[in-house]
Write a protein that holds these residues in place. Sequence first.
Motif, mmCIF file in Angstrom:
data_model
loop_
_atom_site.group_PDB
_atom_site.id
_atom_site.type_symbol
_atom_site.label_atom_id
_atom_site.label_comp_id
_atom_site.label_asym_id
_atom_site.label_seq_id
_atom_site.Cartn_x
_atom_site.Cartn_y
_atom_site.Cartn_z
ATOM 1 N N PRO A 104 40.118 53.478 24.239
ATOM 2 C CA PRO A 104 40.064 53.642 25.574
ATOM 3 C C PRO A 104 39.513 55.219 25.750
ATOM 4 O O PRO A 104 39.501 55.960 24.902
ATOM 5 C CB PRO A 104 41.488 53.745 25.962
ATOM 6 N N LEU A 105 38.969 55.076 27.037
ATOM 7 C CA LEU A 105 38.211 56.472 27.243
ATOM 8 C C LEU A 105 38.947 56.998 28.599
ATOM 9 O O LEU A 105 39.424 56.530 29.302
ATOM 10 C CB LEU A 105 37.006 56.094 27.924
ATOM 11 N N PRO A 106 39.044 58.408 28.329
ATOM 12 C CA PRO A 106 40.171 59.110 29.353
ATOM 13 C C PRO A 106 39.196 59.207 30.835
ATOM 14 O O PRO A 106 38.075 58.824 31.069
ATOM 15 C CB PRO A 106 40.200 60.520 28.903
ATOM 16 N N PHE A 107 40.231 59.113 32.004
ATOM 17 C CA PHE A 107 39.774 59.296 33.151
ATOM 18 C C PHE A 107 39.044 57.904 33.642
ATOM 19 O O PHE A 107 38.200 58.262 34.390
ATOM 20 C CB PHE A 107 39.235 60.408 33.406
ATOM 21 N N THR A 108 39.245 56.537 33.153
ATOM 22 C CA THR A 108 38.358 55.650 33.628
ATOM 23 C C THR A 108 39.232 54.508 34.155
ATOM 24 O O THR A 108 38.790 53.494 34.217
ATOM 25 C CB THR A 108 37.560 55.204 32.402
ATOM 26 N N THR A 109 40.546 54.986 34.314
ATOM 27 C CA THR A 109 41.544 53.983 34.814
ATOM 28 C C THR A 109 41.334 53.554 36.278
ATOM 29 O O THR A 109 41.143 54.802 36.933
ATOM 30 C CB THR A 109 43.014 54.334 34.494
ATOM 31 N N LYS A 110 41.337 52.414 36.673
ATOM 32 C CA LYS A 110 41.229 52.158 38.444
ATOM 33 C C LYS A 110 42.035 51.022 38.561
ATOM 34 O O LYS A 110 42.491 50.047 37.716
ATOM 35 C CB LYS A 110 39.566 51.874 38.529
ATOM 36 N N ALA A 111 42.348 51.101 39.983
ATOM 37 C CA ALA A 111 43.277 49.802 40.666
ATOM 38 C C ALA A 111 42.221 48.702 40.803
ATOM 39 O O ALA A 111 41.329 49.068 41.835
ATOM 40 C CB ALA A 111 44.055 50.427 41.478
ATOM 41 N N VAL A 112 42.736 47.533 40.601
ATOM 42 C CA VAL A 112 41.870 46.159 41.323
ATOM 43 C C VAL A 112 42.691 45.282 42.084
ATOM 44 O O VAL A 112 43.557 44.963 41.475
ATOM 45 C CB VAL A 112 41.414 45.747 39.962
ATOM 46 N N PRO A 113 42.464 45.468 43.293
ATOM 47 C CA PRO A 113 43.173 44.702 44.152
ATOM 48 C C PRO A 113 43.350 43.025 43.837
ATOM 49 O O PRO A 113 42.005 42.687 43.616
ATOM 50 C CB PRO A 113 42.474 44.965 45.607
ATOM 51 N N SER A 114 44.385 42.557 44.058
ATOM 52 C CA SER A 114 44.273 41.303 43.458
ATOM 53 C C SER A 114 43.789 40.317 45.064
ATOM 54 O O SER A 114 44.018 40.614 45.902
ATOM 55 C CB SER A 114 45.756 40.805 43.139
ATOM 56 N N PRO A 115 43.529 39.125 44.496
ATOM 57 C CA PRO A 115 42.991 38.244 45.617
ATOM 58 C C PRO A 115 44.060 37.509 46.604
ATOM 59 O O PRO A 115 45.454 37.688 45.630
ATOM 60 C CB PRO A 115 42.245 37.146 45.150
ATOM 61 N N PRO A 116 44.116 37.310 47.837
ATOM 62 C CA PRO A 116 45.418 36.906 48.524
ATOM 63 C C PRO A 116 45.613 35.156 47.857
ATOM 64 O O PRO A 116 45.083 34.828 47.142
ATOM 65 C CB PRO A 116 44.861 36.629 49.664
ATOM 66 N N TYR A 117 46.990 35.154 48.049
ATOM 67 C CA TYR A 117 47.550 33.794 47.618
ATOM 68 C C TYR A 117 46.974 32.632 48.345
ATOM 69 O O TYR A 117 46.428 32.830 49.600
ATOM 70 C CB TYR A 117 49.155 33.776 47.952
ATOM 71 N N ARG A 118 46.570 31.717 47.614
ATOM 72 C CA ARG A 118 46.142 30.344 48.200
ATOM 73 C C ARG A 118 47.152 29.288 48.305
ATOM 74 O O ARG A 118 48.392 29.542 47.996
ATOM 75 C CB ARG A 118 45.066 29.823 46.991
ATOM 76 N N TYR A 119 46.959 28.413 49.106
ATOM 77 C CA TYR A 119 47.865 27.118 49.354
ATOM 78 C C TYR A 119 48.174 26.378 48.080
ATOM 79 O O TYR A 119 49.362 26.087 48.017
ATOM 80 C CB TYR A 119 47.429 26.276 50.391
ATOM 81 N N SER A 120 47.198 26.613 47.000
ATOM 82 C CA SER A 120 47.568 25.972 45.795
ATOM 83 C C SER A 120 48.276 26.712 44.718
ATOM 84 O O SER A 120 48.609 26.114 43.482
ATOM 85 C CB SER A 120 46.140 25.259 45.192
ATOM 86 N N ASP A 121 48.361 27.757 45.064
ATOM 87 C CA ASP A 121 49.052 28.847 43.969
ATOM 88 C C ASP A 121 50.573 28.370 44.343
ATOM 89 O O ASP A 121 51.250 28.153 45.011
ATOM 90 C CB ASP A 121 49.054 30.336 44.378
ATOM 91 N N PRO A 122 51.081 28.626 42.856
ATOM 92 C CA PRO A 122 52.686 28.182 42.924
ATOM 93 C C PRO A 122 53.313 29.144 43.705
ATOM 94 O O PRO A 122 54.482 28.934 43.992
ATOM 95 C CB PRO A 122 52.944 28.203 41.239
ATOM 96 N N GLU A 123 52.903 30.585 43.542
ATOM 97 C CA GLU A 123 53.765 31.461 44.272
ATOM 98 C C GLU A 123 53.826 31.034 45.679
ATOM 99 O O GLU A 123 54.977 31.332 46.453
ATOM 100 C CB GLU A 123 52.981 32.841 44.074
#
Length: 419
Positions: A104-123
């Motif tokens: 790993p390279l330092p200071f390269t961490t970033k947050a990736v937003p997750s896509p919204p839930y779909r009707y077909s998702d089990p959640e």
Amino acid sequence: MLRLLRSRPNLFSLASRVHAARGVAESAGPQPHFIQVHRVNIRRKWFRPRNIIIAGCIYYVCYRVYKASVLGTLGAWVDEQEKELTTSEREELEEELLEPLFIPLPFTTKAVPSPPYRYSDPEWKTFVRVSKNKDQMRAIQGSLAEIVRKMAVATPELTQRCGRDMKLGRYWLDIQYPPRPPPTFVRKGICIDSDSIYVGEQPVDSLVVFRTQRALWPSALTVSLWSFSEALMKQNALYIAKLFGLEPTPSPPLQQAVDRIQQKWKKPSTSFPSASTQTATDDGDGGGGGSTTDAEPPAEKQPPAPDAGAGGALPLPPGAEPGKPKGVRDIYIIRHTQEHTSGAWQAFKQTFAQTWRPIRDLPPRGSIYVSGLVEVTTSRCFLTIDAAAFWDPKTENFDMKTATFRLRTLRLRTQTAAR
């Protein structure tokens, strides 16, 4: 051998000869002296064939000893462990060995937003099923309220003030369904494969990211240190102003209170507990009436304190035993420093308690958010507590790593006015 038997020269005769030679030189008159300075450059021969051969032999012997004693033992242990592996464990180990090495390279961490839930998702299907089941929703709310009551009973500060007879009262809890899962974190690094070397990304645990951020940016500690420095500077400024007579005059009531406290501390404590009251009734011929006397035992004469001057012992610090050596806290410099920084240290602790927040992880994917107010009643008072937690449908339990509880109000059952 004959030189060992030779007698040593007499030091007195040698000194007399030196003085005699010096006297002859002075009588002959001043003679010119010539001093010649020669610069000598000593060159050391670093690379010698003999040293190289000896060093190579020593290194080779050390390597053979290390290989036989350490590497040989580890190799035999690895072979024994490999023989005990099952087929599935062996396949997993081979897959791990085939994975590329990630640096790993330092200071390269970033947050990736997750896509919204779909009707077909089990959640999302789980959200729909829970929202239609009213009994399950009430069970979730009641479970969180009971957890709040148990947390209140386990808090010593609340039980000491309110008592341990805590019962669950009313609660107002709302159930929310997050539209999207929590974000994920990735970081860049150097991937070393069997064929190539390239720069890629790899997911990282959110708790590791939060701990790294806390270590790199300790905001609570920084603010607390600033409060410590500010309080200490104000204290030193007031002390310097007092030396120059620039101290602001306090109000008369405050000045009187300060004077009383100073007189109380300066006054030596010579009071002793009085003896028990005795009542003597004389029923003899004298016919005297009963008398009540309060007697105090005479104070024992204390031996004179030893003089701290020359030949005398140093005075012991207050609270120290005569036969016990002084500790680090009894040193004058350390004790004076603690007294001088007591106010600043109190400001540091107060600011740290206000700004410190524990590190909380992100909730699991597909969790349901439950938040609101819970009332806990005792025989003395009413407690209103803010509660927020995530309910995981997979485990059917609340995730306590992300739960938060905060006391909102504390109301006494009976209130009396001041007399």
